[in-house]
Design a protein around this motif. Structure first.
Motif, PDB file in Angstrom:
ATOM      1  N   MET A   1       0.836  -1.172   0.000  1.00  0.00           N
ATOM      2  CA  MET A   1       0.000   0.000   0.000  1.00  0.00           C
ATOM      3  C   MET A   1       0.890   1.248   0.000  1.00  0.00           C
ATOM      4  SD  MET A   1      -2.949   0.846   2.691  1.00  0.00           S
ATOM      5  CE  MET A   1      -4.491   0.955   1.909  1.00  0.00           C
ATOM      6  N   ILE A   2       0.601   2.165  -0.881  1.00  0.00           N
ATOM      7  CA  ILE A   2       1.439   3.349  -1.052  1.00  0.00           C
ATOM      8  C   ILE A   2       1.479   4.192   0.216  1.00  0.00           C
ATOM      9  CG2 ILE A   2       1.676   5.522  -2.314  1.00  0.00           C
ATOM     10  CD1 ILE A   2       0.620   4.072  -4.785  1.00  0.00           C
ATOM     11  N   ALA A   3       0.374   4.344   0.899  1.00  0.00           N
ATOM     12  CA  ALA A   3       0.332   5.164   2.105  1.00  0.00           C
ATOM     13  C   ALA A   3       1.324   4.652   3.149  1.00  0.00           C
ATOM     14  CB  ALA A   3      -1.075   5.190   2.685  1.00  0.00           C
ATOM     15  N   LYS A   4       1.410   3.362   3.333  1.00  0.00           N
ATOM     16  CA  LYS A   4       2.341   2.787   4.310  1.00  0.00           C
ATOM     17  C   LYS A   4       3.778   2.881   3.819  1.00  0.00           C
ATOM     18  CE  LYS A   4      -0.845  -0.362   6.544  1.00  0.00           C
ATOM     19  NZ  LYS A   4      -1.176  -1.753   6.860  1.00  0.00           N
ATOM     20  N   GLU A   5       3.994   2.634   2.535  1.00  0.00           N
ATOM     21  CA  GLU A   5       5.345   2.666   1.975  1.00  0.00           C
ATOM     22  C   GLU A   5       5.945   4.067   1.994  1.00  0.00           C
ATOM     23  OE1 GLU A   5       5.084   0.984  -1.923  1.00  0.00           O
ATOM     24  OE2 GLU A   5       4.459  -0.963  -1.152  1.00  0.00           O
ATOM     25  N   GLN A   6       5.136   5.070   1.738  1.00  0.00           N
ATOM     26  CA  GLN A   6       5.631   6.447   1.683  1.00  0.00           C
ATOM     27  C   GLN A   6       5.684   7.103   3.061  1.00  0.00           C
ATOM     28  OE1 GLN A   6       6.858   7.986  -1.155  1.00  0.00           O
ATOM     29  NE2 GLN A   6       6.669   5.927  -1.983  1.00  0.00           N
ATOM     30  N   GLY A   7       5.036   6.488   4.037  1.00  0.00           N
ATOM     31  CA  GLY A   7       5.100   6.973   5.415  1.00  0.00           C
ATOM     32  C   GLY A   7       4.652   8.408   5.566  1.00  0.00           C
ATOM     33  N   GLU A   8       5.500   9.208   6.189  1.00  0.00           N
ATOM     34  CA  GLU A   8       5.167  10.591   6.480  1.00  0.00           C
ATOM     35  C   GLU A   8       5.337  11.512   5.274  1.00  0.00           C
ATOM     36  OE1 GLU A   8       7.340  11.845   9.886  1.00  0.00           O
ATOM     37  OE2 GLU A   8       6.630  10.185  11.103  1.00  0.00           O
ATOM     38  N   ASN A   9       5.794  10.988   4.156  1.00  0.00           N
ATOM     39  CA  ASN A   9       6.028  11.813   2.975  1.00  0.00           C
ATOM     40  C   ASN A   9       4.747  12.247   2.276  1.00  0.00           C
ATOM     41  OD1 ASN A   9       8.833  11.600   3.250  1.00  0.00           O
ATOM     42  ND2 ASN A   9       8.842   9.651   2.177  1.00  0.00           N
ATOM     43  N   VAL A  10       3.682  11.465   2.446  1.00  0.00           N
ATOM     44  CA  VAL A  10       2.420  11.784   1.767  1.00  0.00           C
ATOM     45  C   VAL A  10       1.241  11.595   2.715  1.00  0.00           C
ATOM     46  CG1 VAL A  10       3.283  11.082  -0.500  1.00  0.00           C
ATOM     47  CG2 VAL A  10       2.039   9.443   0.876  1.00  0.00           C
ATOM     48  N   LYS A  11       0.160  12.256   2.376  1.00  0.00           N
ATOM     49  CA  LYS A  11      -1.099  12.054   3.085  1.00  0.00           C
ATOM     50  C   LYS A  11      -2.115  11.662   2.017  1.00  0.00           C
ATOM     51  CE  LYS A  11      -2.300  14.869   6.300  1.00  0.00           C
ATOM     52  NZ  LYS A  11      -2.802  16.047   7.057  1.00  0.00           N
ATOM     53  N   ILE A  12      -2.772  10.539   2.203  1.00  0.00           N
ATOM     54  CA  ILE A  12      -3.737  10.039   1.229  1.00  0.00           C
ATOM     55  C   ILE A  12      -5.130  10.072   1.853  1.00  0.00           C
ATOM     56  CG2 ILE A  12      -4.446   8.056  -0.151  1.00  0.00           C
ATOM     57  CD1 ILE A  12      -1.467   7.326  -0.364  1.00  0.00           C
ATOM     58  N   ALA A  13      -6.068  10.646   1.119  1.00  0.00           N
ATOM     59  CA  ALA A  13      -7.443  10.745   1.597  1.00  0.00           C
ATOM     60  C   ALA A  13      -8.390  10.248   0.514  1.00  0.00           C
ATOM     61  CB  ALA A  13      -7.782  12.184   1.955  1.00  0.00           C
ATOM     62  N   LYS A  14      -9.486   9.678   0.941  1.00  0.00           N
ATOM     63  CA  LYS A  14     -10.510   9.180   0.028  1.00  0.00           C
ATOM     64  C   LYS A  14     -11.785   9.974   0.276  1.00  0.00           C
ATOM     65  CE  LYS A  14     -13.000   4.928  -1.010  1.00  0.00           C
ATOM     66  NZ  LYS A  14     -13.131   3.507  -0.674  1.00  0.00           N
ATOM     67  N   VAL A  15     -12.413  10.420  -0.807  1.00  0.00           N
ATOM     68  CA  VAL A  15     -13.643  11.191  -0.698  1.00  0.00           C
ATOM     69  C   VAL A  15     -14.743  10.480  -1.475  1.00  0.00           C
ATOM     70  CG1 VAL A  15     -14.756  13.378  -1.254  1.00  0.00           C
ATOM     71  CG2 VAL A  15     -12.376  13.358  -0.483  1.00  0.00           C
ATOM     72  N   ASP A  16     -15.880  10.298  -0.850  1.00  0.00           N
ATOM     73  CA  ASP A  16     -17.054   9.733  -1.510  1.00  0.00           C
ATOM     74  C   ASP A  16     -17.755  10.882  -2.230  1.00  0.00           C
ATOM     75  OD1 ASP A  16     -19.527   8.755  -2.270  1.00  0.00           O
ATOM     76  OD2 ASP A  16     -19.830   7.622  -0.423  1.00  0.00           O
ATOM     77  N   VAL A  17     -17.579  10.962  -3.545  1.00  0.00           N
ATOM     78  CA  VAL A  17     -18.125  12.095  -4.299  1.00  0.00           C
ATOM     79  C   VAL A  17     -19.650  12.130  -4.293  1.00  0.00           C
ATOM     80  CG1 VAL A  17     -16.094  12.404  -5.749  1.00  0.00           C
ATOM     81  CG2 VAL A  17     -17.916  10.876  -6.507  1.00  0.00           C
ATOM     82  N   ASP A  18     -20.298  10.993  -4.087  1.00  0.00           N
ATOM     83  CA  ASP A  18     -21.753  10.980  -3.997  1.00  0.00           C
ATOM     84  C   ASP A  18     -22.234  11.712  -2.745  1.00  0.00           C
ATOM     85  OD1 ASP A  18     -22.110   9.551  -6.363  1.00  0.00           O
ATOM     86  OD2 ASP A  18     -21.897   7.630  -5.331  1.00  0.00           O
ATOM     87  N   ASN A  19     -21.442  11.629  -1.680  1.00  0.00           N
ATOM     88  CA  ASN A  19     -21.797  12.296  -0.428  1.00  0.00           C
ATOM     89  C   ASN A  19     -21.158  13.683  -0.305  1.00  0.00           C
ATOM     90  OD1 ASN A  19     -23.424  10.223   0.550  1.00  0.00           O
ATOM     91  ND2 ASN A  19     -21.657   9.110   1.331  1.00  0.00           N
ATOM     92  N   SER A  20     -20.315  14.062  -1.263  1.00  0.00           N
ATOM     93  CA  SER A  20     -19.631  15.360  -1.225  1.00  0.00           C
ATOM     94  C   SER A  20     -19.714  16.046  -2.589  1.00  0.00           C
ATOM     95  CB  SER A  20     -18.169  15.159  -0.832  1.00  0.00           C
ATOM     96  OG  SER A  20     -18.055  14.499   0.399  1.00  0.00           O
ATOM     97  N   PRO A  21     -20.917  16.321  -3.078  1.00  0.00           N
ATOM     98  CA  PRO A  21     -21.043  16.908  -4.413  1.00  0.00           C
ATOM     99  C   PRO A  21     -20.388  18.289  -4.544  1.00  0.00           C
ATOM    100  CG  PRO A  21     -23.145  16.958  -3.288  1.00  0.00           C
ATOM    101  CD  PRO A  21     -22.215  16.141  -2.440  1.00  0.00           C
ATOM    102  N   THR A  22     -20.370  19.052  -3.466  1.00  0.00           N
ATOM    103  CA  THR A  22     -19.742  20.373  -3.522  1.00  0.00           C
ATOM    104  C   THR A  22     -18.244  20.248  -3.753  1.00  0.00           C
ATOM    105  OG1 THR A  22     -21.418  21.231  -2.018  1.00  0.00           O
ATOM    106  CG2 THR A  22     -19.432  22.544  -2.284  1.00  0.00           C
ATOM    107  N   LEU A  23     -17.628  19.327  -3.056  1.00  0.00           N
ATOM    108  CA  LEU A  23     -16.184  19.114  -3.197  1.00  0.00           C
ATOM    109  C   LEU A  23     -15.837  18.589  -4.580  1.00  0.00           C
ATOM    110  CD1 LEU A  23     -13.557  19.351  -1.587  1.00  0.00           C
ATOM    111  CD2 LEU A  23     -13.876  16.987  -0.884  1.00  0.00           C
ATOM    112  N   SER A  24     -16.616  17.634  -5.075  1.00  0.00           N
ATOM    113  CA  SER A  24     -16.336  17.102  -6.407  1.00  0.00           C
ATOM    114  C   SER A  24     -16.544  18.166  -7.476  1.00  0.00           C
ATOM    115  CB  SER A  24     -17.183  15.861  -6.698  1.00  0.00           C
ATOM    116  OG  SER A  24     -18.549  16.159  -6.639  1.00  0.00           O
ATOM    117  N   SER A  25     -17.520  19.029  -7.285  1.00  0.00           N
ATOM    118  CA  SER A  25     -17.757  20.120  -8.217  1.00  0.00           C
ATOM    119  C   SER A  25     -16.621  21.140  -8.167  1.00  0.00           C
ATOM    120  CB  SER A  25     -19.077  20.797  -7.892  1.00  0.00           C
ATOM    121  OG  SER A  25     -19.284  21.903  -8.718  1.00  0.00           O
TER     122      SER A  25
END
Length: 64
Positions: free
Chosen positions: A1-25
């Protein structure tokens, strides 16, 4: 998994676009999956559709 391999170098977030239409827009997301790469609070790169793990790691390295 990239998040574990990259450690503190990156922050990975997942967004459910169906529940966040403003953000996806706000970011113009029209297709799933879409990955946005941020640096300094700004979108620096984007991937739409499937891609390889190697490609994602390469893109992360260019943002350092």
């Amino acid at each position: 998994m990239i998040a574990k391999e990259q450690g503190e170098n990156v922050k990975i977030a997942k967004v459910d676009v169906d529940n966040s239409p403003t953000l996806s827009s706000r970011f113009g997301i029209r297709n799933i999956p879409t990955l946005l790469f941020f640096k300094g609070g700004e979108v620096k790169d984007q991937v739409v559709g499937l891609t390889s793990k190697a490609d994602l790691i390469s893109r992360l390295k260019t943002l350092k």
